[in-house]
Design a protein around this motif. Structure first.
Motif, PDB file in Angstrom:
ATOM      1  N   HIS A 108       0.828  -1.205   0.000  1.00 16.57           N
ATOM      2  CA  HIS A 108       0.000   0.000   0.000  1.00 16.57           C
ATOM      3  C   HIS A 108       0.863   1.255   0.000  1.00 16.57           C
ATOM      4  O   HIS A 108       0.961   1.942   1.013  1.00 16.57           O
ATOM      5  CB  HIS A 108      -0.921  -0.006   1.222  1.00 16.57           C
ATOM      6  CG  HIS A 108      -1.938  -1.092   1.194  1.00 16.57           C
ATOM      7  ND1 HIS A 108      -3.279  -0.859   1.017  1.00 16.57           N
ATOM      8  CD2 HIS A 108      -1.812  -2.433   1.300  1.00 16.57           C
ATOM      9  CE1 HIS A 108      -3.936  -2.007   1.023  1.00 16.57           C
ATOM     10  NE2 HIS A 108      -3.068  -2.973   1.198  1.00 16.57           N
ATOM     11  N   PRO A 109       1.491   1.595  -1.113  1.00 13.56           N
ATOM     12  CA  PRO A 109       2.342   2.786  -1.143  1.00 13.56           C
ATOM     13  C   PRO A 109       1.534   4.065  -1.148  1.00 13.56           C
ATOM     14  O   PRO A 109       0.388   4.094  -1.609  1.00 13.56           O
ATOM     15  CB  PRO A 109       3.127   2.621  -2.450  1.00 13.56           C
ATOM     16  CG  PRO A 109       2.209   1.827  -3.321  1.00 13.56           C
ATOM     17  CD  PRO A 109       1.483   0.887  -2.403  1.00 13.56           C
ATOM     18  N   THR A 110       2.137   5.130  -0.650  1.00  5.02           N
ATOM     19  CA  THR A 110       1.476   6.429  -0.642  1.00  5.02           C
ATOM     20  C   THR A 110       1.970   7.323  -1.772  1.00  5.02           C
ATOM     21  O   THR A 110       1.484   8.429  -1.953  1.00  5.02           O
ATOM     22  CB  THR A 110       1.711   7.141   0.695  1.00  5.02           C
ATOM     23  OG1 THR A 110       0.940   8.352   0.734  1.00  5.02           O
ATOM     24  CG2 THR A 110       3.167   7.485   0.895  1.00  5.02           C
ATOM     25  N   THR A 111       2.958   6.850  -2.546  1.00  7.19           N
ATOM     26  CA  THR A 111       3.570   7.664  -3.590  1.00  7.19           C
ATOM     27  C   THR A 111       2.539   8.121  -4.613  1.00  7.19           C
ATOM     28  O   THR A 111       1.726   7.325  -5.077  1.00  7.19           O
ATOM     29  CB  THR A 111       4.651   6.842  -4.310  1.00  7.19           C
ATOM     30  OG1 THR A 111       5.516   6.280  -3.335  1.00  7.19           O
ATOM     31  CG2 THR A 111       5.448   7.705  -5.256  1.00  7.19           C
ATOM     32  N   PRO A 112       2.545   9.408  -5.001  1.00  8.23           N
ATOM     33  CA  PRO A 112       1.636   9.845  -6.058  1.00  8.23           C
ATOM     34  C   PRO A 112       2.048   9.250  -7.395  1.00  8.23           C
ATOM     35  O   PRO A 112       3.025   8.536  -7.474  1.00  8.23           O
ATOM     36  CB  PRO A 112       1.806  11.370  -6.051  1.00  8.23           C
ATOM     37  CG  PRO A 112       3.175  11.595  -5.518  1.00  8.23           C
ATOM     38  CD  PRO A 112       3.410  10.488  -4.517  1.00  8.23           C
ATOM     39  N   THR A 128      -4.385  -3.018  14.240  1.00 14.56           N
ATOM     40  CA  THR A 128      -2.944  -3.272  14.166  1.00 14.56           C
ATOM     41  C   THR A 128      -2.280  -2.371  13.134  1.00 14.56           C
ATOM     42  O   THR A 128      -2.805  -2.187  12.033  1.00 14.56           O
ATOM     43  CB  THR A 128      -2.696  -4.746  13.800  1.00 14.56           C
ATOM     44  OG1 THR A 128      -3.304  -5.579  14.791  1.00 14.56           O
ATOM     45  CG2 THR A 128      -1.205  -5.040  13.722  1.00 14.56           C
ATOM     46  N   TYR A 129      -1.122  -1.842  13.498  1.00 11.19           N
ATOM     47  CA  TYR A 129      -0.325  -1.013  12.591  1.00 11.19           C
ATOM     48  C   TYR A 129       1.016  -1.695  12.327  1.00 11.19           C
ATOM     49  O   TYR A 129       1.455  -2.539  13.116  1.00 11.19           O
ATOM     50  CB  TYR A 129      -0.089   0.372  13.207  1.00 11.19           C
ATOM     51  CG  TYR A 129      -1.267   1.307  13.067  1.00 11.19           C
ATOM     52  CD1 TYR A 129      -1.325   2.243  12.036  1.00 11.19           C
ATOM     53  CD2 TYR A 129      -2.334   1.243  13.965  1.00 11.19           C
ATOM     54  CE1 TYR A 129      -2.410   3.103  11.907  1.00 11.19           C
ATOM     55  CE2 TYR A 129      -3.426   2.097  13.839  1.00 11.19           C
ATOM     56  CZ  TYR A 129      -3.451   3.019  12.804  1.00 11.19           C
ATOM     57  OH  TYR A 129      -4.524   3.862  12.667  1.00 11.19           O
ATOM     58  N   PRO A 130       1.674  -1.348  11.232  1.00  7.54           N
ATOM     59  CA  PRO A 130       2.990  -1.943  10.955  1.00  7.54           C
ATOM     60  C   PRO A 130       4.038  -1.492  11.977  1.00  7.54           C
ATOM     61  O   PRO A 130       3.814  -0.563  12.765  1.00  7.54           O
ATOM     62  CB  PRO A 130       3.344  -1.402   9.556  1.00  7.54           C
ATOM     63  CG  PRO A 130       2.097  -0.818   9.014  1.00  7.54           C
ATOM     64  CD  PRO A 130       1.274  -0.402  10.183  1.00  7.54           C
ATOM     65  N   THR A 131       5.187  -2.161  11.946  1.00  4.99           N
ATOM     66  CA  THR A 131       6.345  -1.708  12.718  1.00  4.99           C
ATOM     67  C   THR A 131       6.686  -0.281  12.307  1.00  4.99           C
ATOM     68  O   THR A 131       6.725   0.038  11.117  1.00  4.99           O
ATOM     69  CB  THR A 131       7.555  -2.611  12.456  1.00  4.99           C
ATOM     70  OG1 THR A 131       7.211  -3.957  12.791  1.00  4.99           O
ATOM     71  CG2 THR A 131       8.759  -2.172  13.270  1.00  4.99           C
ATOM     72  N   ARG A 132       6.913   0.566  13.287  1.00  6.95           N
ATOM     73  CA  ARG A 132       7.282   1.937  12.957  1.00  6.95           C
ATOM     74  C   ARG A 132       8.680   1.968  12.341  1.00  6.95           C
ATOM     75  O   ARG A 132       9.576   1.224  12.748  1.00  6.95           O
ATOM     76  CB  ARG A 132       7.244   2.822  14.205  1.00  6.95           C
ATOM     77  CG  ARG A 132       5.837   3.048  14.750  1.00  6.95           C
ATOM     78  CD  ARG A 132       5.869   3.984  15.932  1.00  6.95           C
ATOM     79  NE  ARG A 132       6.163   5.349  15.538  1.00  6.95           N
ATOM     80  CZ  ARG A 132       5.245   6.285  15.341  1.00  6.95           C
ATOM     81  NH1 ARG A 132       3.963   5.997  15.486  1.00  6.95           N
ATOM     82  NH2 ARG A 132       5.592   7.511  15.011  1.00  6.95           N
ATOM     83  N   SER A 133       8.844   2.829  11.365  1.00  4.08           N
ATOM     84  CA  SER A 133      10.160   2.992  10.749  1.00  4.08           C
ATOM     85  C   SER A 133      11.139   3.558  11.763  1.00  4.08           C
ATOM     86  O   SER A 133      10.750   4.171  12.776  1.00  4.08           O
ATOM     87  CB  SER A 133      10.057   3.940   9.549  1.00  4.08           C
ATOM     88  OG  SER A 133       9.244   3.396   8.535  1.00  4.08           O
ATOM     89  N   LEU A 156       6.322  -0.316   2.213  1.00  5.11           N
ATOM     90  CA  LEU A 156       6.358  -1.737   1.887  1.00  5.11           C
ATOM     91  C   LEU A 156       5.314  -2.529   2.666  1.00  5.11           C
ATOM     92  O   LEU A 156       5.135  -3.722   2.412  1.00  5.11           O
ATOM     93  CB  LEU A 156       7.746  -2.314   2.178  1.00  5.11           C
ATOM     94  CG  LEU A 156       8.924  -1.710   1.412  1.00  5.11           C
ATOM     95  CD1 LEU A 156      10.212  -2.442   1.767  1.00  5.11           C
ATOM     96  CD2 LEU A 156       8.689  -1.766  -0.094  1.00  5.11           C
ATOM     97  N   SER A 157       4.636  -1.901   3.624  1.00  2.77           N
ATOM     98  CA  SER A 157       3.667  -2.622   4.446  1.00  2.77           C
ATOM     99  C   SER A 157       2.634  -3.320   3.574  1.00  2.77           C
ATOM    100  O   SER A 157       1.961  -2.680   2.756  1.00  2.77           O
ATOM    101  CB  SER A 157       2.956  -1.655   5.395  1.00  2.77           C
ATOM    102  OG  SER A 157       1.859  -2.299   6.010  1.00  2.77           O
TER     103      SER A 157
END
Length: 889
Positions: free
Chosen positions: A93-97, A845-850, A871-872
């Motif tokens: 699920h990328p946020t990149t435009p 649940t959230y991913p591991t924080r960067s 990359l999540s």
């Protein structure tokens, strides 16, 4: 789980097999509600061109997902639904435009998105116009957008998890996904709405479908989907300095890029300057500067039709047609430009600005054909056309080289791609005196691909006369082009095409009561790079009743997409500076492999990827239990990747000066597509389903799925001599790219699900464990910076940096495995109306924080603003609650 094909009634060849399965599979399809429960061993048409088989009878691994199973999910797009149901399928699920707004990259068995072939009704589906140039999974690939097909239109999805290029042609290295469209009569409508626990992510979806039978047989089914989705913003406050500091002499002091530099954690301009902060630093709303979301704001409208009509002109003659139209509009954001950056014109945006990229993806497709009998031969003649266009516009932005006269909104250009495929397939069976008849399928195909790039308006890309107007950098050249997404230049525009022809055959027979053998071969010739030949051998041996061994060996290929050969762009991006390790805004040139710039920097003409697939496993079906276990190895030579970003070494401007001489002024980085590496992917797939008949207590179904997958780079091309001569230290395929390929997808995936149907109630509970991932968190970091990272709670490892200062390190962070649990309950109010309430990611649940930024070091969280990795595999929106009302007649 089934083999991917839905063509003619007697399984002709590649194309025929698919049309064959449409009516048969529709009748075999099970549901997940009411009296029927989905069984693992369903009928499928993919995997063989000679006859339909159940999943457990197939000599290759196949999954079949019924339409009811798909529509009962709380997810609203096909790719996310597939990810929740198939452990071997990954959908980050990328946020990149950019095209990520609409066409996000999905993978099968950890390979590239363009190494899985997509079929609709057994016919090849066209790819999108977008090539992934962002720093996400699938970088460099040209994907097929599954989400252009409405969920309401699907009868079932068949997923072949095995190399199938010898049967279906290019792209089928990882496998094949066949989407079979509905043919049933009646009316069905549904409406749903949901939102996230922590705010945002509101999604509204309305679906309508209706089918009509013709008086003399056949019928038509029409489907329409509408979805509107808002992003869930999870950005953190930007604590960096936003405005120039004020020196002791009253003159402006340059910005600091350090975390906390605007909130007092670092002295403005350094302790020795005596500079103070601009008073506006204390009042700015730092939380609202950015937006960070695992999806964009989108609005999608999709229509699809599927028609089948027997013709009285000849026995067994039938006409069929299918196709659809999708209009998808989305808005996503680029990086925030602070007030004091040289990218800004403070006369326009005194407090900085967040550029928005608005995209519109339009998709059209139409397929038609005739199938019938000629003697004992079943034949199918079909033609399919598909086209995708992607248009870019930016707003709340500017071109700094136009100064205060710059527009704040631009038309930035468009991409387009089309594909026209025509097939003639036929199959028959022959009694040759063996244990069983020899089943033979033959076919031929002609395909034409086209790709085009359209330029934006002049103001979106022009290098204007204005220079930085004020501040410490007054007089310098600012970033060229519209911020967030520079317009496509006329020199990048063009129209390209190619064609190919192919011939293929498949033979299959049962040599004994227990042994099935299948052999397939395919030859293809492309107008731009020549010919290729591929073969496949598969067998199935029934050891005892219900238990069988199966295995296959095949070769495969992926032809370089036209976009990979000709895509050309110059855009602004955020890259890590090789000297400081900090992000900075630069102009990145993606040069076509045959361009003057790319060839001068070592690019070579692209070759097709070549693969060898080996798969072996067991199937078991007894009583209410059905299960399969398969291991695989996929070796791919000359994989096509987008190269590293090549930038000058510290103190050098060799590349920048060189590119300026070649007509690309202001460009500080360049990259191109390359057959950069060979890979080996190994793994195991397991699936099982058990059905308990509980009498008056209904039916209980338990499902388990597991995938473990590992990709290794077995060869990486060395940096071309042309780059070494310019003093470039960056490898052709650097540590960031290598880590993404080898570690950027979950090492393993586990799904567990329970479904209980009793009376008017249906309850479903599923949980998905996404395995660990690794990402590059920072490059070229000193030992002191590493010590700062070690103070955090996240796990990481280090490698000696390969493109920075000797003695420094590249930091690779581990994102830990996470469990995501979904639940829903449905009540059938009547025979025609049902209500569902559910939650995806019940436990929020959230991913591991960067790795977090500190006052001294910039980590993987982009100045502390982005807490999670792109990359999540399950995003970072948290729990999503929804309700759905469904009506059937």
């Amino acid at each position: 789980m089934s083999v991917l094909r839905s063509m003619p009634r007697a399984v002709l060849s590649v194309s025929i097999a698919a049309s064959l399965a449409l009516p048969a599979l529709a009748s075999a399809q099970a549901t997940t509600t009411g009296s029927d429960v989905v069984r693992l061993d369903q009928v499928s048409v993919i995997g063989s061109r000679t006859q339909q088989r159940t999943v457990l009878e197939s000599p290759v691994p196949v999954d079949v997902l019924s339409g009811e199973e798909i529509r009962s999910s709380g997810y609203t797009d096909i790719s996310t639904i597939l990810q929740s149901l198939l452990p071997s399928y990954n959908f980050p699920h990328p946020t990149t435009p950019d095209g990520n707004t609409h066409i996000r990259s999905a993978t099968l068995r950890g390979l590239s998105p363009d190494q899985t072939l997509i079929l609709v009704n057994g016919k090849r589906r066209h790819t999108s116009a977008w090539v992934n140039t962002g720093g996400t999974v699938g970088k460099g690939a040209v994907s097929t957008d599954l989400n252009t097909i409405p969920v309401a239109a699907i009868a079932r999805i068949e997923v072949l998890r095995d190399g199938a290029s010898a049967q279906y042609g290019s792209d089928a290295i990882a496998g094949v996904i066949n989407i079979v469209l509905r043919e049933d009569d009646g009316f069905e409508g549904s409406a749903s709405h949901g939102s996230t626990k922590d705010g945002g992510g509101d999604t509204t979806k309305v679906s309508l479908g209706t089918g009509f039978a013709f008086p003399e047989g056949g019928g038509i089914h029409l489907s329409w989907d509408y979805r509107k989705r808002e992003a869930a913003d999870r950005a953190q406050a930007d604590t960096r300095q936003q405005y120039f500091g004020i020196g002791t002499n009253g003159k402006p002091v340059a910005l600091s890029g350090n975390y906390g530099s605007g909130t007092g954690l670092n002295p403005i301009g350094g302790a020795a300057t005596g500079a103070v902060a601009d008073p506006r630093e204390a009042s700015i709303d730092r939380k609202s500067l950015w937006r960070f979301a695992d999806s964009a704001d989108t609005e999608d409208k999709t229509f699809f039709a599927n028609l089948r009509k027997p013709l009285s002109w000849a026995e067994g003659l039938e006409w069929y047609a299918f196709g659809g139209y999708t209009d998808s509009q989305g808005s996503s954001n680029a990086s925030f430009r602070r007030a004091g950056q040289v990218e800004n014109v403070r006369a326009i945006y005194p407090n900085g600005f967040l550029p928005w990229v608005d995209t519109r993806s339009t998709d059209r497709s139409f397929g038609t054909g005739l199938k019938g009998l000629a003697g004992n031969w079943h034949w199918d003649l079909s033609t399919v056309y598909g086209r995708n266009s992607l248009e870019y516009r930016t707003r709340n932005t500017l071109n700094a080289t136009l100064g205060a006269a710059s527009p704040t909104a631009f038309y930035n250009g468009a991409l387009k791609a089309s594909q026209w495929t025509t097939n003639l397939d036929a199959n028959n069976s022959f009694d040759v005196g063996w244990h069983a008849p020899l089943r033979l399928a033959v076919g031929a195909e002609y395909r034409r691909d086209s790709y085009g790039i359209r330029p934006g308006e002049e103001a979106s890309y022009i290098w204007g006369p204005a220079r930085v107007l004020d501040g410490p950098s007054a007089g310098a050249v600012p970033t060229i082009g519209s911020q967030g997404f520079a317009g496509i230049q006329p020199g990048d525009a063009g129209n390209y095409s190619r064609h190919n022809v192919s011939a293929y055959a498949e033979a299959e027979t049962d040599l004994t009561d227990r042994l099935l053998v299948s052999l397939a071969g395919r030859w293809e010739d492309y107008s731009d790079f020549g010919s290729t030949a591929n073969g496949k051998l598969a067998l199935r041996y029934e050891l005892v009743d219900g238990l069988a061994f199966r295995a296959s060996a095949s070769t495969g290929f992926h032809a370089p997409a036209l976009a990979q050969q000709y895509f050309s762009s110059t855009s602004s991006r955020t890259l890590n500076n090789v000297t400081t390790g900090l992000p900075e805004y630069v102009l990145v040139r993606t040069a076509p492999v045959d361009s003057v710039e790319a060839r001068a920097l070592g690019a070579r003409a692209l070759k097709p990827e070549k693969a060898t697939n080996l798969t072996a496993g067991f199937t078991w079906g007894v009583g209410g239990l059905s299960a399969s276990l398969d291991v695989y190895r996929i070796d791919i030579d000359d994989r096509i990747f987008l190269s590293s970003n090549f930038v000058d070494s510290a103190g050098s401007s060799a590349i920048r000066d060189y590119l300026a001489k070649l007509g690309s002024p202001g460009v500080t980085s360049v990259r191109y597509f390359s057959n950069a590496a060979d890979t080996r992917t190994t793994g195991v797939d397991a699936s099982a389903r058990y059905l308990w008949e509980l009498g008056e207590a209904g039916k209980l179904t338990a499902t388990l799925g597991y995938n473990r997958n590992k990709t290794e780079l077995t060869r990486v091309s060395s940096t071309p001599a042309e780059l070494l001569a310019l003093g470039v230290k960056t490898p052709l395929f650097d540590v960031t790219e290598r880590t993404r390929v080898e570690k950027g997808q979950p090492r393993d995936n586990l799904t567990l699900a329970l479904g209980w149907d009793v009376g008017r109630w249906s309850l479903h509970l599923g949980t998905h464990r996404y395995g660990r991932i690794e990402q590059i968190a920072a490059t070229n970091q000193s030992a002191a910076n590493i010590a700062e990272f070690a103070k955090g709670s996240t796990h990481f490892r280090t490698l000696p940096t390969e493109a920075g200062t000797v003695g420094n390190y590249d930091v690779i962070q581990r994102l830990e495995a996470k469990w995501i649990t979904d639940a829903d309950v449905s009540f059938r109010i009547s025979d025609h109306i049902s209500l569902t309430l559910g939650a995806d990611n019940v436990f929020n649940t959230y991913p591991t924080r960067s790795i977090e930024t500190t006052a001294r070091v910039s980590g993987a969280d982009t100045f502390g603003v982005f807490p999670y990795s792109e990359l999540s595999p399950f995003g970072w929106s948290g729990a999503y609650y929804y309700g759905r009302l469904q009506v059937k007649f």
